[in-house]
Motif scaffolding. Structure first.
Motif, PDB file in Angstrom:
ATOM      1  N   TYR A 166      37.802  43.227  41.306  1.00 44.07           N
ATOM      2  CA  TYR A 166      38.268  42.058  40.947  1.00 44.07           C
ATOM      3  C   TYR A 166      38.929  42.354  39.547  1.00 44.07           C
TER       4      TYR A 166
ATOM      5  N   ASN B 199      43.664  42.356  36.483  1.00 40.24           N
ATOM      6  CA  ASN B 199      43.907  42.887  34.976  1.00 40.24           C
ATOM      7  C   ASN B 199      45.388  42.640  34.731  1.00 40.24           C
TER       8      ASN B 199
ATOM      9  N   PRO C  52      33.076  36.438  37.737  1.00 45.05           N
ATOM     10  CA  PRO C  52      32.797  36.058  36.359  1.00 45.05           C
ATOM     11  C   PRO C  52      32.255  37.354  35.342  1.00 45.05           C
TER      12      PRO C  52
ATOM     13  N   SER D 180      33.122  40.201  35.913  1.00 41.79           N
ATOM     14  CA  SER D 180      34.204  41.047  35.878  1.00 41.79           C
ATOM     15  C   SER D 180      34.824  40.455  34.752  1.00 41.79           C
ATOM     16  N   GLY D 181      35.134  39.293  34.499  1.00 41.45           N
ATOM     17  CA  GLY D 181      35.818  38.510  33.341  1.00 41.45           C
ATOM     18  C   GLY D 181      34.970  38.554  32.060  1.00 41.45           C
TER      19      GLY D 181
ATOM     20  N   GLY E 259      37.586  40.946  30.367  1.00 41.08           N
ATOM     21  CA  GLY E 259      38.171  40.337  29.208  1.00 41.08           C
ATOM     22  C   GLY E 259      38.218  41.317  27.894  1.00 41.08           C
TER      23      GLY E 259
ATOM     24  N   THR F 160      42.032  32.229  37.152  1.00 42.00           N
ATOM     25  CA  THR F 160      41.797  33.762  36.650  1.00 42.00           C
ATOM     26  C   THR F 160      43.078  34.371  36.281  1.00 42.00           C
TER      27      THR F 160
ATOM     28  N   THR G 274      37.835  34.880  26.577  1.00 43.63           N
ATOM     29  CA  THR G 274      37.983  34.593  28.245  1.00 43.63           C
ATOM     30  C   THR G 274      36.614  34.835  28.607  1.00 43.63           C
TER      31      THR G 274
ATOM     32  N   PHE H 194      33.973  32.513  31.936  1.00 46.13           N
ATOM     33  CA  PHE H 194      33.264  33.253  32.975  1.00 46.13           C
ATOM     34  C   PHE H 194      31.872  33.541  32.779  1.00 46.13           C
TER      35      PHE H 194
END
Length: 442
Positions: free
Chosen positions: A45, A50, A166, A168-169, A173, A277, A299, A303
């Motif tokens: 993800y 990204n 989330p 990965s966010g 981020g 996203t 961010t 998430f």
């Protein structure tokens, strides 16, 4: 009296003991598989979205418009659409290890090549190829979980797996923001170029680890005893009795109204998920936040809310064995959050509250949704059906960012795009309501 009650008590204790043993076994399977599958999806993800952070610099550097960015971001899903069903059918035939390793290694190389983009056609081509390379990864993971967990345990497992989005966010981020600021100008490369290169490396490494860590199925798992394998396989076999297993051609899949409805509901979940996203960094920056690192840190908040929401709602769905309302409510919460974020787009606090509601609702719909089609499909029917549903729905991943980009170019604001996404989520809630409860509440 005592002699009669003792055997009865013993009879009651035996099923309870067996159930506890089975629960413990499934916990062990979950601990073996879920952390690694989540790691795979975190890096997947991250490489997929990204580009939303790269946008903060590369649009100015390369003189791209908002619509160009939206088109490039969305072309990922066109490649996904064409190659997803064949990839999932191939996984069903040759196994998870070879399929998932091939997918991860190939997409990591393509993601790293994004650092060399200079003109729009290069951007569009690499995004399309990235989608083609990653096709089959997500539905392959969903299919893989059906090999191990029966439907009444699966919603929580899918939710845990999808918490990778989330997560990965939360990780990506701040990491993306830091890389783009700290590495900017080193060796003559821009920050966004370093970000694409550095964030592609984990996918390559994890792709190699797949070959040694994952098992293709229950029977090949050396860490399970023969009795444990028999129990797990028996549960899957019992559940598959009476399920639909005849759809192996696309024509058959499109002829089934249940699957078409599932695809439309999934389309609505994807519209909200990727509209949010891909544009979340830009929406936060638009609210008045200055600095790439600050945008990245903020961010992480929506998430984080989404991670909690996905887990809690899915656990409740499994515990109550209720699917429809556990999907309808997140659809409505996500729509409400998008409207708030659009109305208060230039107020950091209120916009962030709206984005938290939007993330908590829209991202929670995906794991809840997959408990619906996996309740009616099995074996090859599941391999083809899941891939078809997901490939069609992921066309929303093309439409959503491109639509917002066009709207933003025309209006200089993303608010109208957020309102459209809110309407799509409400449509998803209505479609879910029309699904018979007896079909999916298992």
């Amino acid at each position: 009296m005592t002699s009669l009650s003792a055997p009865a008590a013993h009879a009651d204790a035996a099923p309870a003991s067996a159930a506890m043993h089975e629960d413990a076994l499934y916990r062990r399977v979950a601990w073996r598989l879920l952390p690694f599958l989540m790691l795979c999806y975190v890096v997947a993800y991250l490489d997929r979205v990204n580009v939303g952070f790269a946008k903060l610099q590369m649009l100015q550097d390369l003189h791209f418009s908002e619509a160009m960015y939206g088109l490039g971001a969305g072309l990922f899903f066109i490649g996904y659409f064409f190659f997803e069903v064949p990839s999932n059918l191939l996984m069903h035939r040759i196994g998870a290890k070879a399929t998932l390793a091939r997918i991860m290694i190939l997409w990591s190389i393509i993601s790293a090549l994004m650092m060399f983009v200079q003109v729009p056609w290069q951007f569009y081509t690499l995004r399309f190829l990235l989608g083609a390379a990653e096709a089959g990864f997500y539905p392959g993971m969903i299919l893989y979980l059906t090999y191990w967990f029966p439907s009444h345990r699966r919603a929580k497992m899918v939710a845990l797996f999808m918490c990778a989005i989330p997560v990965s966010g939360v990780i990506g981020g701040p990491l993306s923001g830091w890389i783009m600021e700290a590495m900017h100008g080193i060796s003559g490369l821009r920050g966004w170029q370093w970000m694409f290169l550095i964030e592609a490396i984990p996918s390559f490494i994890v792709g190699l680890l797949v070959l040694s860590y994952l098992d293709n199925n229950i029977r090949s798992a050396k860490w399970l005893s023969t009795a444990e394998k028999d129990l797990l396989e028996r549960n899957i076999a019992n559940e598959n009795q009476g399920k639909q297993d005849s759809h192996t051609r696309l024509r058959d899949l499109f002829a089934d109204r249940r699957i078409v409805k599932m695809a439309l509901i999934c389309f609505c979940t994807v519209m909200g998920q990727y509209g949010l996203t891909f544009w979340l960094p830009s929406l936060i920056k638009q609210s008045g936040v200055v600095g790439t690192l600050n945008v990245g840190l903020l961010t992480a908040i929506p998430f984080s809310v989404a991670a909690c929401s996905m887990f809690l709602v899915s656990r409740s769905s499994d515990r109550l064995r209720e699917r429809r309302w556990h999907l309808i409510v997140p659809f409505c919460v996500g729509a409400t959050g998008l409207v708030i974020a659009g109305v208060f787009s230039h107020n950091v606090t209120l916009s962030l509250i709206g984005l938290c509601l939007a993330a908590g609702g829209s991202l929670a719909t995906s794991p809840l949704f997959w408990s619906l089609p996996t309740a009616i499909l099995s074996s090859v029917g599941a391999a083809a059906g899941i891939a078809m549903i997901n490939s069609f729905a992921n066309l929303a991943g093309f439409i959503s960012p491109y639509m917002i980009g066009l709207i933003k170019d025309q209006t200089q604001s993303a608010s109208m795009g957020l309102y459209v996404l809110a309407g799509v989520l409400l449509l998803g809630a209505v479609l879910t309501y029309t699904v018979p409860a007896k079909l999916v509440n298992k």
